[in-house]
Design an enzyme around this catalytic site. Sequence first.
Site, PDB file in Angstrom:
ATOM      1  N   LEU A  67       0.835  -1.201   0.000  1.00  0.00           N
ATOM      2  CA  LEU A  67       0.000   0.000   0.000  1.00  0.00           C
ATOM      3  C   LEU A  67       0.871   1.254   0.000  1.00  0.00           C
ATOM      4  O   LEU A  67       0.635   2.192  -0.779  1.00  0.00           O
ATOM      5  CB  LEU A  67      -0.925  -0.002   1.218  1.00  0.00           C
ATOM      6  CG  LEU A  67      -1.718   1.297   1.456  1.00  0.00           C
ATOM      7  CD1 LEU A  67      -2.579   1.631   0.252  1.00  0.00           C
ATOM      8  CD2 LEU A  67      -2.536   1.197   2.728  1.00  0.00           C
ATOM      9  N   LYS A 121       9.389  -4.964  -7.896  1.00  0.00           N
ATOM     10  CA  LYS A 121       9.354  -5.963  -6.830  1.00  0.00           C
ATOM     11  C   LYS A 121      10.336  -7.046  -7.240  1.00  0.00           C
ATOM     12  O   LYS A 121      10.017  -7.917  -8.054  1.00  0.00           O
ATOM     13  CB  LYS A 121       7.941  -6.538  -6.683  1.00  0.00           C
ATOM     14  CG  LYS A 121       7.813  -7.660  -5.663  1.00  0.00           C
ATOM     15  CD  LYS A 121       7.695  -7.116  -4.255  1.00  0.00           C
ATOM     16  CE  LYS A 121       7.399  -8.256  -3.278  1.00  0.00           C
ATOM     17  NZ  LYS A 121       7.129  -7.759  -1.918  1.00  0.00           N
TER      18      LYS A 121
END
EC number: 6.3.3.3
Length: 478
Positions: free
Chosen positions: A284, A299
Amino acid sequence: MTRSLSGGVSQQSGARQARIRAHFDHAQGYDGAATLQRVAARALAGDLARSMADRAEKPLRVLEIGCGTGLLTAQLCGLWPQAHILATDYAPRMLERVRERLGVRVETRLMDAASPDVHGPFDVICGNLVLQWLDNPAEALHRLAALLAPGGVLAVSTLRAGTFAEWQAACAAEGQISATPHYPDMAELARWVPYPCQGLWRTERSVQSFAAGLDFVRHLKATGANTPRVGVAAMGAGVLRRVAARFEEAGASVTWELAYGCFRRPSRAGVFVTGTDTGVGKTLVSACLVRRWQALYWKPLQSGLADEEGDTPTIARLAGAHVRCLPPAGAYQASLSPEAAARAEGAAINPASLALPMEEPEQPLVVEGAGGLMVPVTDEIMMIDLAQRWGLPVVLVARSGLGTLNHTLLSLEALRVRGIAVAGVVLNGPPNPENSRTIAHKGQVRVLADIPHEAHLDATVVAELAQRLPLWADIAGG
């Protein structure tokens, strides 16, 4: 993190700086007396050589501050014969001696290290035993770090607390205050590390002996280091002889406590987002940062795909239509650490695949880690090792409620032990002003934002939450 710096100079400070310049200009015996300066120059050059050894390209632009008569400058010429070296000093006569020593091999310039008036970027900026003569070394280092090229190194040596302890003891025994400069302890030195650079101080001790007490005083004069600190008057001749006699009775030796700092600027714009634990809200917060900065997202390692869609598609959904996500280096099904998840599929993570992406290096890149700092990546690599390797300042995500203090402060301590820059902490969950204040104070860190829980998350909600976070210019640090 220092975001604004004062450039004012007091009349008292200006007068002292003029005396320092005059003393160094008239230090005729500098090269013969500068034994420790020569030792420190060799040690600092060694640190620089090691710090640049992993770079494919050799440095092309080098700035030296406080070059003196060129003890470190000569070392730099030997290390990087291809580099353009700009050697600067506050004392004109010192620059003449550099030109006498090295000729046209280096460019020289009269410059106050506290107010550098040169244009970067430089691959290397360095200075040997000069910081102790500056009124505000932390500000000076911040200004110098801003002149570094991406991946550039700032390397300095200075004297630290405990230096000349024997002389100070002799002064105290005669009821006098030593006029030697204030030398910082390690806690103060840690605050000098210029954000967003990564690096640590190392220390070294050296003892220098003199034949007689007054020889130490003559040594300081010969090297130009005899300017008393602000607020302390120089001793009269009679008092000085008594102190020198005390010093001689104690052995006529002084200890030099040396500190060497080597700090690297990030190789690209961006931050590494990690958490105090799994499930604290890293994705988030990463989505909010990507939206706030219009950043790229990466990521590197994703596990748990058997149970969820994965963080990369989540970011693409939450951060807005134009977000650009770089592909993971490894993606695995099991909800385990990356190392265990890869092993469960009969695979192994190749560390070489985890190189920091350099696409659009001036555009912020949000790198989201897996779990917390001590999550295994391979048998030998933890997440914190990758954070150190990538060199990006860290955004630490933590829960706002009960239990967060221990986890957050331990994580900050682990980062600082490695010399990893910390951009700040984001607290995720119900507002808790007391925990926020405690983390900021005890952790000596900036709390960037408090992100409340939201029952429903979509791109609109993330766009609203993103407004709580600082702009990239406020995080970049010069």
